[in-house]
Design an enzyme around this catalytic site. Sequence first.
Site, PDB file in Angstrom:
ATOM      1  N   SER A  50       0.811  -1.209   0.000  1.00 27.48           N
ATOM      2  CA  SER A  50       0.000   0.000   0.000  1.00 27.48           C
ATOM      3  C   SER A  50       0.851   1.268   0.000  1.00 27.48           C
ATOM      4  CB  SER A  50      -0.940   0.017   1.210  1.00 27.48           C
ATOM      5  OG  SER A  50      -0.211   0.149   2.400  1.00 27.48           O
ATOM      6  N   LYS A 108       0.415   4.087   6.616  1.00 25.64           N
ATOM      7  CA  LYS A 108      -0.279   4.988   5.697  1.00 25.64           C
ATOM      8  C   LYS A 108       0.275   6.402   5.875  1.00 25.64           C
ATOM      9  CE  LYS A 108      -3.552   2.140   4.168  1.00 25.64           C
ATOM     10  NZ  LYS A 108      -2.686   0.982   4.476  1.00 25.64           N
TER      11      LYS A 108
END
Lengths: 210, 210
Positions: free
Chosen positions: B133, B169
């Site tokens: 990610s 993230k």
Amino acid sequence: MGNLTLRQQEMLGFLQVFSQERGFWPSIREIRDHFGFNSTNAVVGHLRALENKGYLTCIAGQARSYRITYQNTETPPSDSLEVIDMPVYGNIPAGFPEGIEQGDAIDRIQVDIRSAGIRRSRRSFALKVRGDSMIDAGIFDGDMVIIEPALPNDGDIVAALIDGATTLKRFIKPRQKPPYLKAENENYPELHPVSELVIQGIARSIVRKL
Amino acid sequence: MGNLTLRQQEMLGFLQVFSQERGFWPSIREIRDHFGFNSTNAVVGHLRALENKGYLTCIAGQARSYRITYQNTETPPSDSLEVIDMPVYGNIPAGFPEGIEQGDAIDRIQVDIRSAGIRRSRRSFALKVRGDSMIDAGIFDGDMVIIEPALPNDGDIVAALIDGATTLKRFIKPRQKPPYLKAENENYPELHPVSELVIQGIARSIVRKL
DNA sequence: AAAAACAGTGATTATTTTATCACTATGGGC
DNA sequence: GCCCATAGTGATAAAATAATCACTGTTTTT
């Protein structure tokens, strides 16, 4: 030690982060405000829960005095990892590895040999990456690459001396053909050795400071 | 930064020792009792003096909230970098970061604090990245990310707890709006917090074994 | 379906804690 | 001698803070 609910995790996390950031503990009011509660009692309830579950110790009647009852993480390193100290070069001048002055290093770095993937008793060093020729391999400008002097195999990323400057490239050794270097960036051409390939070492790991 | 009197040195020393031993700051009363004063005002005077001389910062009107502002005399010798040992987690379980069993760490890593970009005396740890990610930020599956527990700023890469699992993230905090998380991979959607954001720390550096 | 744990509001009380005033005393420096 | 920083006592006011009671829901477990 029971499991924590999401809210309790948040509470504990906030306590932890707050105390490390600010250097002291939050008051119940500050916790309430952070979570947007309207009542301090909501906080008290969670603190109680955390205390009952053994994650926290509150000193009754005293402000800002908690204690997170964590398992002593400072266990004596069971089998202490071996840390070595390496110089960091901005560029490895010709003549490597002999004749490098101590002053040529722009910095030093210390990592344990297992994390760095290197063997002991090799003259490993670190190289500060310049340029984006290896960007497709996830190696960016400014990264530090730990280099272990060794003979490269096909596919290794190596530090190589080209035109008197050290660059990082992938080493390709086709069968029955002479090896060449390849940049991991579509905009860069392959480098077939015009004269001779001077490999200074194999890249073993990367350390990037964000 | 003026010189300290003997009494002021004792005061500062007590503050330091107390906070280190107990984990929180003493109240003025406790300081008074420790020195055997009969008046809390004696303490206040000394705290003021220490503050004026730049050794201490007191948050006015708040209990037990000081901050020692002077550089620890034990400045790490410039020629030897300070190495700390950190656990490596595959996932940070609930109850972060305290209450982690020793066995939860899948490995250990040792790096010097300057290369890792972290501050001393923080409970930093490393996280083994799973998934792609953050691939556009140059963080790949299998990388080790060194996390420092702290409050994130806009743009920091953070370790966050989502659905009981830790993910990496980018933390985005628009002005006048609630923060959200963003994966650095076009195929992943933005993560607007459904309930609340549990940030476990800021990513400070990356170590990748090739 | 009932019980128990979780999550929270709202108000009130008791205590801790900081802050401030007035005052005493000592020693050093100009 | 006088001023000033240091080092305190003693009392009081003001605030921050924790603790408690009564009550309303929701979710999870039994």
